[in-house]
Scaffold this motif. Structure first.
Motif, mmCIF file in Angstrom:
data_model
loop_
_atom_site.group_PDB
_atom_site.id
_atom_site.type_symbol
_atom_site.label_atom_id
_atom_site.label_comp_id
_atom_site.label_asym_id
_atom_site.label_seq_id
_atom_site.Cartn_x
_atom_site.Cartn_y
_atom_site.Cartn_z
ATOM 1 N N ARG A 84 15.180 41.444 -31.584
ATOM 2 C CA ARG A 84 16.592 40.973 -31.406
ATOM 3 C C ARG A 84 17.481 41.718 -32.331
ATOM 4 N N TRP A 85 18.787 41.610 -31.950
ATOM 5 C CA TRP A 85 19.705 42.390 -32.647
ATOM 6 C C TRP A 85 19.898 41.970 -34.065
ATOM 7 N N ASP A 86 19.486 40.876 -34.552
ATOM 8 C CA ASP A 86 19.472 40.272 -35.770
ATOM 9 C C ASP A 86 18.149 40.737 -36.615
ATOM 10 N N GLY A 87 17.192 41.347 -36.049
ATOM 11 C CA GLY A 87 15.963 41.838 -36.717
ATOM 12 C C GLY A 87 14.996 40.807 -36.370
ATOM 13 N N THR A 88 14.742 39.664 -35.549
ATOM 14 C CA THR A 88 13.703 38.923 -35.334
ATOM 15 C C THR A 88 12.896 39.408 -34.218
ATOM 16 N N GLU A 89 11.601 39.495 -34.809
ATOM 17 C CA GLU A 89 10.572 40.377 -33.652
ATOM 18 C C GLU A 89 10.417 39.288 -32.311
ATOM 19 N N VAL A 90 10.430 40.096 -31.486
ATOM 20 C CA VAL A 90 10.029 39.404 -30.140
ATOM 21 C C VAL A 90 8.734 39.059 -29.783
ATOM 22 N N THR A 91 8.398 37.814 -29.596
ATOM 23 C CA THR A 91 7.017 37.505 -29.368
ATOM 24 C C THR A 91 6.845 36.715 -27.857
ATOM 25 N N ALA A 92 5.818 36.569 -27.622
ATOM 26 C CA ALA A 92 5.461 35.755 -26.247
ATOM 27 C C ALA A 92 5.847 34.493 -26.684
ATOM 28 N N ALA A 93 5.887 33.742 -27.707
ATOM 29 C CA ALA A 93 6.391 32.255 -27.961
ATOM 30 C C ALA A 93 7.919 32.239 -28.067
ATOM 31 N N ASN A 94 8.615 33.201 -28.608
ATOM 32 C CA ASN A 94 10.111 33.094 -28.737
ATOM 33 C C ASN A 94 11.018 33.899 -27.631
ATOM 34 N N PHE A 95 10.094 34.700 -26.565
ATOM 35 C CA PHE A 95 10.958 35.315 -25.526
ATOM 36 C C PHE A 95 11.820 34.486 -24.790
ATOM 37 N N SER A 96 11.337 33.422 -24.448
ATOM 38 C CA SER A 96 12.058 32.345 -23.259
ATOM 39 C C SER A 96 12.813 31.425 -24.304
ATOM 40 N N ASP A 97 13.218 31.591 -25.443
ATOM 41 C CA ASP A 97 14.083 30.650 -26.209
ATOM 42 C C ASP A 97 15.332 30.602 -25.315
ATOM 43 N N THR A 98 15.766 29.264 -25.418
ATOM 44 C CA THR A 98 17.145 29.122 -24.683
ATOM 45 C C THR A 98 18.245 28.303 -25.777
ATOM 46 N N GLY A 99 17.923 28.437 -27.037
ATOM 47 C CA GLY A 99 18.670 27.824 -27.894
ATOM 48 C C GLY A 99 20.260 28.814 -27.970
ATOM 49 N N LYS A 100 21.124 28.359 -28.438
ATOM 50 C CA LYS A 100 22.335 29.070 -28.435
ATOM 51 C C LYS A 100 22.184 30.208 -29.624
ATOM 52 N N GLU A 101 21.641 29.878 -30.774
ATOM 53 C CA GLU A 101 21.565 30.861 -31.647
ATOM 54 C C GLU A 101 20.664 31.936 -31.571
ATOM 55 N N SER A 102 19.895 31.884 -30.367
ATOM 56 C CA SER A 102 18.846 32.990 -30.031
ATOM 57 C C SER A 102 19.473 33.811 -29.044
ATOM 58 N N PHE A 103 20.809 33.914 -28.870
ATOM 59 C CA PHE A 103 21.697 35.015 -27.891
ATOM 60 C C PHE A 103 22.793 35.552 -28.649
ATOM 61 N N PHE A 104 23.020 36.600 -28.367
ATOM 62 C CA PHE A 104 24.186 37.640 -28.680
ATOM 63 C C PHE A 104 25.330 37.174 -28.529
ATOM 64 N N PHE A 105 25.451 36.952 -27.019
ATOM 65 C CA PHE A 105 26.721 36.162 -26.417
ATOM 66 C C PHE A 105 26.214 34.854 -26.045
ATOM 67 N N TYR A 106 26.942 33.764 -26.089
ATOM 68 C CA TYR A 106 26.522 32.576 -25.326
ATOM 69 C C TYR A 106 27.819 31.853 -25.016
ATOM 70 N N ARG A 107 28.320 31.748 -23.576
ATOM 71 C CA ARG A 107 29.257 31.179 -23.326
ATOM 72 C C ARG A 107 30.488 31.209 -24.139
ATOM 73 N N GLU A 108 30.795 32.589 -24.375
ATOM 74 C CA GLU A 108 31.913 33.039 -25.283
ATOM 75 C C GLU A 108 33.132 32.630 -24.675
ATOM 76 N N ASP A 109 33.618 32.267 -23.620
ATOM 77 C CA ASP A 109 35.017 31.985 -23.299
ATOM 78 C C ASP A 109 35.028 30.593 -23.117
ATOM 79 N N PRO A 110 35.647 29.645 -23.920
ATOM 80 C CA PRO A 110 35.761 28.327 -23.815
ATOM 81 C C PRO A 110 36.489 27.669 -22.490
ATOM 82 N N ARG A 111 37.476 28.667 -22.123
ATOM 83 C CA ARG A 111 38.239 28.449 -21.053
ATOM 84 C C ARG A 111 37.590 27.895 -19.632
ATOM 85 N N PRO A 112 37.893 26.773 -19.092
ATOM 86 C CA PRO A 112 37.198 26.404 -17.853
ATOM 87 C C PRO A 112 37.472 27.486 -16.687
#
Length: 210
Positions: free
Chosen positions: A176-204
Motif C-alpha cells: 500500500r502507499w503507506d508501506g503495508t505489504e499486501v497479503t491475501a488476508a488484508n487485500f479485501s480490508d474495508t476499514g477507512k484506514e486501509s484506503f488512500f481516499f475514503y469518502r473525501e467529500d462530506p457534502r451530500p
C-alpha cells in the motif's frame, strides 16, 4: 507522415470489444505540427494542434483472451506491458473468474496467449468482490495501480474509496502507499484506514453521502 500542413500519426491501441481484449492500429489526423530545432528538441504545438478525427484500421484487429474488461495498461521498465483486468478469467480460460487481476504481456502486438502471464503477487478475489483495479502506471521502475471499492460490500456500484498500491519487483509483491505489504488476508480490508481516499467529500450529493 504529413499531408500538406497536416500530420497523420499512427498509434498502437487496444480496444475492448465483447469483454475480451482486442488489439489494433489507428491513425489520428490533426494539425499537431512540431518544428525540430538543431539541438533535436521540438517546439510546442501550434495553436491549431487539435485532432480532427480518428480512423480505426479494422483489418489489423486481433482478438485476444477469453473474458475480462477494463485492461488499463502501462509499459514497464522490464520492457513488458502490464494490464489490469476486472471480472474475468483472462487469456487462458473462462474459469476461475477473478474480480480483478494484474497481467504481464511479453512480445509485440502479435503476442500469443502463453505470453500473457498473471503476476504472482496479486491475491485472488472472485467476481462478487467490491474491489476493482483501474489506473496502472509505471514510473522509474515502480508500477502503481488504483484499487477502488464499491459503495456496497459485494458487486459493482459507484466507487467511494481508493487504495493506492505499488510493486517494485514487477508483481511478485505489492504494498500500500503507506508501506503495508499486501497479503491475501488484508487485500479485501474495508476499514477507512486501509484506503488512500475514503469518502473525501462530506457534502451530500443527490441526497446521499459522498
Amino acid at each position: 507522415m504529413y499531408t500538406g500542413n497536416r500530420r497523420i500519426r499512427q498509434i498502437g491501441m487496444v480496444v475492448v470489444v465483447g469483454m475480451a481484449m482486442s488489439w489494433g492500429i489507428a491513425t489520428m489526423a490533426g494539425g499537431m505540427t512540431h518544428s525540430m530545432a538543431e539541438d533535436g528538441h521540438t517546439t510546442p504545438p501550434d495553436s491549431g494542434g487539435v485532432p480532427t478525427g480518428i480512423e480505426i484500421h479494422w483489418d489489423t484487429l486481433q482478438r485476444k483472451g477469453c473474458r475480462g474488461d477494463n485492461w488499463c495498461m502501462t509499459w514497464a521498465a522490464d520492457d513488458n506491458i502490464y494490464t489490469m483486468m476486472d471480472d474475468g478469467g483472462g487469456f487462458h480460460a473462462y474459469k476461475p473468474a477473478w474480480g480483478t487481476r494484474l497481467w504481464r504481456i511479453c512480445g509485440n502486438e502479435d503476442f500469443a496467449a502463453e505470453q500473457a502471464v498473471p503476476v504472482p503477487g496479486w491475491p485472488f478475489t472472485d467476481m462478487s468482490s467490491p474491489f476493482y483495479g483501474y489506473g496502472t502506471y509505471s514510473v522509474q521502475g515502480r508500477i502503481y495501480t488504483w484499487l477502488w471499492k464499491s459503495e456496497t460490500d459485494k458487486g459493482y456500484r459507484r466507487p467511494v474509496a481508493n487504495r493506492l498500491l505499488y510493486t517494485d519487483d514487477f508483481g511478485k509483491t505489492f504494498f500500500r502507499w503507506d508501506g503495508t505489504e499486501v497479503t491475501a488476508a488484508n487485500f479485501s480490508d474495508t476499514g477507512k484506514e486501509s484506503f488512500f481516499f475514503y469518502r473525501e467529500d462530506p457534502r451530500p450529493k443527490a441526497g446521499r453521502e459522498a
